[in-house]
Design an enzyme around this catalytic site. Structure first.
Site, short mmCIF file in Angstrom:
data_model
loop_
_atom_site.label_atom_id
_atom_site.label_comp_id
_atom_site.label_asym_id
_atom_site.label_seq_id
_atom_site.Cartn_x
_atom_site.Cartn_y
_atom_site.Cartn_z
N ASP A 1 11.66 33.76 69.08
CA ASP A 1 12.93 33.09 68.83
C ASP A 1 14.05 33.98 69.35
OD1 ASP A 1 14.99 31.37 67.77
OD2 ASP A 1 13.60 30.74 66.20
N GLY B 1 14.01 36.24 72.61
CA GLY B 1 14.32 35.74 73.95
C GLY B 1 14.92 34.36 73.93
N ASP B 2 14.93 33.72 75.10
CA ASP B 2 15.53 32.41 75.29
C ASP B 2 14.46 31.45 75.78
OD1 ASP B 2 16.94 30.15 76.05
OD2 ASP B 2 18.16 31.15 77.55
N PHE B 3 14.07 30.48 74.94
CA PHE B 3 12.95 29.61 75.35
C PHE B 3 13.30 28.65 76.47
CE2 PHE B 3 13.71 27.15 71.09
CZ PHE B 3 14.79 26.43 71.63
N HIS C 1 13.47 17.95 68.76
CA HIS C 1 14.42 16.92 68.32
C HIS C 1 15.86 17.42 68.34
CE1 HIS C 1 14.39 17.92 63.67
NE2 HIS C 1 14.73 18.95 64.39
N ASP C 2 16.06 18.72 68.50
CA ASP C 2 17.42 19.26 68.59
C ASP C 2 18.05 19.04 69.96
OD1 ASP C 2 17.57 20.24 65.99
OD2 ASP C 2 16.66 22.16 66.53
N GLU D 1 6.91 17.26 64.68
CA GLU D 1 8.15 16.48 64.65
C GLU D 1 7.91 15.18 63.90
OE1 GLU D 1 11.12 17.18 66.07
OE2 GLU D 1 10.75 18.62 67.68
N GLU E 1 15.21 12.01 67.66
CA GLU E 1 13.82 11.81 67.27
C GLU E 1 13.19 10.88 68.31
OE1 GLU E 1 12.80 13.67 65.02
OE2 GLU E 1 14.47 14.06 63.65
#
Length: 336
Positions: free
Chosen positions: A200, A226-228, A246-247, A274, A301
């Site tokens: 994360d 890190g940055d996914f 879903h974000d 989800e 969603e």
């Protein structure tokens, strides 16, 4: 249902935000915790919570009218089974979520829902001039409240997912966007030979050590910041993502999934946790969660078919969907 009864039910729905806000205030004041040891008067509760006695009484009697509390003789209030879910020590405490959704910045985003519906744009950004993630970085107190709200869901979700899905067949599991590691800790605790990778943002995983140590899995878990959107660590044969896609809209979700596709082993498994949208006229919880995604983070969603399309665009193939409970499904994929 006749017209008069239907109008009354509709009015109750229209005024639903009033109940929500009253519950939020009670959760913020810690009323349920104050009532853990039995009934207390509103004056006593006002003194304990630093509240105005008459105003607090009006709040408590309103909550008693909808079953969150019970008002007894001489203004004594006690918890009901429903209200017990606001205790901080409840097995599935709703208090952290109630405190978050009642925050002014969060309500302001929902207040701009009409803007989102008319334009398709994110209501939060319209209300605040920035996205919700940047807003929480700029307001760390809100980030802390959000983190607590998300963490409150983990025990119930982890139990449901572990009951519905076998993680024991994997050697190394990576939780992508896994916060401080509560879900990954639960998975590793269930499967002692396994190793894990918690991934994360650096500022998020800073607090993971205590969570992993408490579950006695710290020695089997690598913590990586890190940055996914850019890249995720290699070496895992299962990539787990809980309430991540879903974000984000499709473009950003595909970017995350492509990062996973580049890093996952050729025989690896993608495990997306989800809500999956139900057919028409069903599944209100997920469909209102979808409106929340529109209003606050700007995501959505999805249906099973929409997940399949998202996977295909990222180099994965959807293999199965498992219903694990009222707020979570397991959407499994494999490299295509």
């Amino acid at each position: 249902m006749d017209e008069k009864a239907a109008a009354a039910d509709l009015m109750q729905m229209v005024n639903g935000y009033q109940v929500s806000q009253a519950i939020c205030v009670a959760a913020t004041l810690g009323i349920a915790d104050e009532l853990t040891n039995g009934p207390r008067s509103s004056d006593d509760l006002a003194a304990a919570t630093g509240s105005h006695p008459q105003a607090l009484y009006r709040l408590l009697r309103a909550l008693a009218s909808v079953g969150v509390l019970h008002e007894g003789a001489a203004g004594q209030f006690s918890l009901t089974v429903l209200g017990a879910g606001l205790r901080s020590d409840a097995e599935q405490s709703v208090a952290p979520w109630a405190r978050m959704v009642g925050r002014a910045y969060y309500r302001d985003a929902w207040g701009e829902l009409l803007h989102s519906v008319r334009t398709g744009e994110n209501a939060f950004a319209h209300a605040h001039g920035t996205g919700v993630w940047q807003y929480r970085i700029d307001h760390p107190e809100e980030s802390l409240i959000f983190d607590r709200a998300m963490s409150s869901f983990v025990p119930a979700v982890a139990a449901a997912v572990l009951a519905a899905y076998d993680f024991g067949r994997f050697d190394v599991i990576m939780d992508v966007g896994g916060g401080q590691g509560a879900l990954l800790a639960a998975i590793l605790a269930r499967n002692p030979p396994q190793r894990g990778i918690l991934f994360d943002q650096p500022m998020v995983v800073e607090g993971a050590g205590a969570v992993l140590s408490a579950a006695s899995v710290a020695d089997r878990c690598e913590v990586v910041g890190g940055d996914f959107f850019a890249a995720v660590p290699e070496g895992a044969d299962a990539h787990v993502m809980k309430w991540i896609l879903h974000d984000w809209d499709d473009e950003r979700s595909i970017a995350v999934l492509k990062s996973c596709r580049r890093a996952i082993r050729p025989d690896g498994t993608l495990v997306v946790l989800e809500a999956v949208l139900a057919p028409p006229n069903e599944g209100a919880r997920a469909k209102f969660a979808d409106l929340n995604m529109l209003a606050v983070p700007g995501g959505q969603e999805r249906t099973r078919d929409e997940f399949a399309a998202l996977f295909a665009a990222s180099g994965f193939r959807l293999t199965k969907v498992i219903d694990a409970g009222p707020r979570i499904s397991i959407v499994e994929g494999e490299p295509a």
